[in-house]
Structure formats: C-alpha cells, structure tokens
Design a protein around this motif. Structure first.
Motif, PDB file in Angstrom:
ATOM      1  N   UNK A  74      12.425  -1.123   9.916  1.00 32.70           N
ATOM      2  CA  UNK A  74      11.129  -0.969   9.581  1.00 32.70           C
ATOM      3  C   UNK A  74      10.797  -0.158   8.508  1.00 32.70           C
ATOM      4  N   UNK A  75      11.353   1.108   8.523  1.00 33.11           N
ATOM      5  CA  UNK A  75      11.275   2.133   7.148  1.00 33.11           C
ATOM      6  C   UNK A  75      11.598   1.292   5.955  1.00 33.11           C
ATOM      7  N   UNK A  76      12.642   0.783   5.858  1.00 29.83           N
ATOM      8  CA  UNK A  76      13.100  -0.050   4.526  1.00 29.83           C
ATOM      9  C   UNK A  76      12.007  -1.203   4.288  1.00 29.83           C
ATOM     10  N   UNK A  77      11.477  -1.848   5.177  1.00 29.04           N
ATOM     11  CA  UNK A  77      10.642  -2.862   5.109  1.00 29.04           C
ATOM     12  C   UNK A  77       9.157  -2.385   4.518  1.00 29.04           C
ATOM     13  N   UNK A  78       9.145  -1.611   5.231  1.00 27.48           N
ATOM     14  CA  UNK A  78       7.514  -0.517   5.066  1.00 27.48           C
ATOM     15  C   UNK A  78       7.762   0.019   3.432  1.00 27.48           C
ATOM     16  N   UNK A  79       8.877   0.451   2.955  1.00 23.03           N
ATOM     17  CA  UNK A  79       8.823   1.000   1.605  1.00 23.03           C
ATOM     18  C   UNK A  79       8.907  -0.185   0.473  1.00 23.03           C
ATOM     19  N   UNK A  80       9.211  -1.201   0.793  1.00 20.01           N
ATOM     20  CA  UNK A  80       9.111  -2.232   0.023  1.00 20.01           C
ATOM     21  C   UNK A  80       7.799  -2.767  -0.345  1.00 20.01           C
ATOM     22  N   UNK A  81       7.103  -2.695   0.903  1.00 19.58           N
ATOM     23  CA  UNK A  81       5.381  -3.137   0.669  1.00 19.58           C
ATOM     24  C   UNK A  81       4.894  -2.049   0.107  1.00 19.58           C
ATOM     25  N   UNK A  82       5.172  -0.716   0.203  1.00 13.88           N
ATOM     26  CA  UNK A  82       4.487   0.303  -0.469  1.00 13.88           C
ATOM     27  C   UNK A  82       4.715   0.193  -2.010  1.00 13.88           C
ATOM     28  N   UNK A  83       5.995  -0.143  -1.955  1.00 10.92           N
ATOM     29  CA  UNK A  83       6.366  -0.269  -3.704  1.00 10.92           C
ATOM     30  C   UNK A  83       5.485  -1.375  -4.274  1.00 10.92           C
ATOM     31  N   UNK A  84       5.397  -2.331  -3.649  1.00  9.67           N
ATOM     32  CA  UNK A  84       4.325  -3.627  -4.170  1.00  9.67           C
ATOM     33  C   UNK A  84       2.936  -3.146  -4.459  1.00  9.67           C
ATOM     34  N   UNK A  85       2.517  -2.470  -3.415  1.00 12.73           N
ATOM     35  CA  UNK A  85       1.126  -1.757  -3.519  1.00 12.73           C
ATOM     36  C   UNK A  85       0.924  -0.932  -4.613  1.00 12.73           C
ATOM     37  N   UNK A  86       2.102  -0.156  -4.930  1.00 12.79           N
ATOM     38  CA  UNK A  86       1.694   1.086  -5.842  1.00 12.79           C
ATOM     39  C   UNK A  86       1.846   0.155  -7.332  1.00 12.79           C
ATOM     40  N   UNK A  87       2.656  -1.065  -7.384  1.00  9.89           N
ATOM     41  CA  UNK A  87       2.698  -1.708  -8.612  1.00  9.89           C
ATOM     42  C   UNK A  87       1.658  -2.725  -9.040  1.00  9.89           C
ATOM     43  N   UNK A  88       0.881  -3.071  -7.836  1.00 11.77           N
ATOM     44  CA  UNK A  88      -0.432  -3.903  -7.876  1.00 11.77           C
ATOM     45  C   UNK A  88      -1.430  -3.250  -8.422  1.00 11.77           C
ATOM     46  N   UNK A  89      -1.676  -2.097  -8.303  1.00 13.20           N
ATOM     47  CA  UNK A  89      -3.059  -1.295  -8.701  1.00 13.20           C
ATOM     48  C   UNK A  89      -2.883  -0.876 -10.333  1.00 13.20           C
TER      49      UNK A  89
END
Length: 153
Positions: free
Chosen positions: A138-153
């Motif tokens: 879950x932590x690896x999965x969550x980190x990927x989503x956070x990476x996307x969100x940081x890149x999208x802003x």
C-alpha cells in the motif's frame, strides 16, 4: 461518415475501452473473470468513434475505460490528445499503479485529459494486497499516486 448525437439516445457520456488489460486482480471487479483479456480496438475504430460524435451542451465526456487499466495501452495518450484536439472533454479513470513510472506520469499530463479519477477503492494497508490482487505494498502504491499529484500541479 454519419455523425451521432448520443444525447438523442439518452446518453451524455461515451466510454471506450481501447484495450482489455489490467494490472490488478481486484476481488470486487469483474475483470479477472473476463474471457476477452488482451483484446484491442484498432486505432481506426477508436478514432472513428470519436469522429462520429456530434455533441451538444449535454455531452459530458469521453471516458477511456470500462473494466480495464487504460494506462496499460501505450496508445491511450494519443487517443486522449486526438479527442481533446476535436474539442471533446476526456475523463480518464486509472487505478494509479503505473504512477510509479515518471514516463507514465509525464505522458498522461502531456496528453491533457480534462479530468482524471484515481480508483483507490481500498485504503486499508492490511487488506490492500489481497483486495487488489497485487504484490505491491500500500505504501508503494500510495507513493506513486503522490508522485503523480506533485507532478500534476
């Protein structure tokens, strides 16, 4: 080519599953039971569907998914750009597992869908692997989503 206003048939959204593939085997999804895994719509079929749309103010968007993970189709970014180039709004729903890849994140952002939904479904770290049918934590999965969100802003 005949143009179709889907509103005349009671619809405001069109869903196009470009490829029947998924990188999860979720216990709550019908994908694992499908018999058409790996099937792919030809490029000309996808663009023909997009070209045939005659939209009005009731049209909400094209959604590039059904029971699949659209980001597993390397053509998806081009289809999103094609639809956006025609002035059509696009919603992409993803499970977000591929957001561990910077290239996937960059290509998705560059393709410019109007809306992106991330299907988290299971937020419990203890049941995540079993429910989603994957080996990723879950932590690896969550980190990927956070990476996307940081890149999208």
């Amino acid at each position: 080519m005949e143009h179709v206003n889907i509103h005349n048939h009671g619809f405001s959204i069109i869903e196009i599953e470009t490829m029947s593939v998924c990188n999860m085997k979720c216990t709550f999804c019908a994908y694992p039971d499908r018999t058409d895994k790996g099937n792919t719509l030809p490029d000309t079929c996808v663009t023909s569907i997009i070209d045939s749309l005659d939209t009005d103010d009731s049209f909400e968007y094209i959604c590039f998914n059904q029971l699949n993970e659209p980001l597993m189709d390397p053509r998806i970014y081009g289809f999103i750009k094609y639809a956006r180039g025609k002035g059509l709004p696009v919603l992409l729903i993803t499970n977000g597992l591929l957001f561990r890849s910077g290239e996937v994140i960059r290509k998705l952002i560059d393709s410019n869908p109007e809306h992106i939904k991330i299907s988290l479904q299971v937020l419990n770290a203890d049941s995540f692997r079993r429910s989603r049918g994957i080996n990723s934590s879950f932590d690896e999965y969550k980190q990927g989503i956070f990476n996307f969100l940081r890149s999208a802003v």
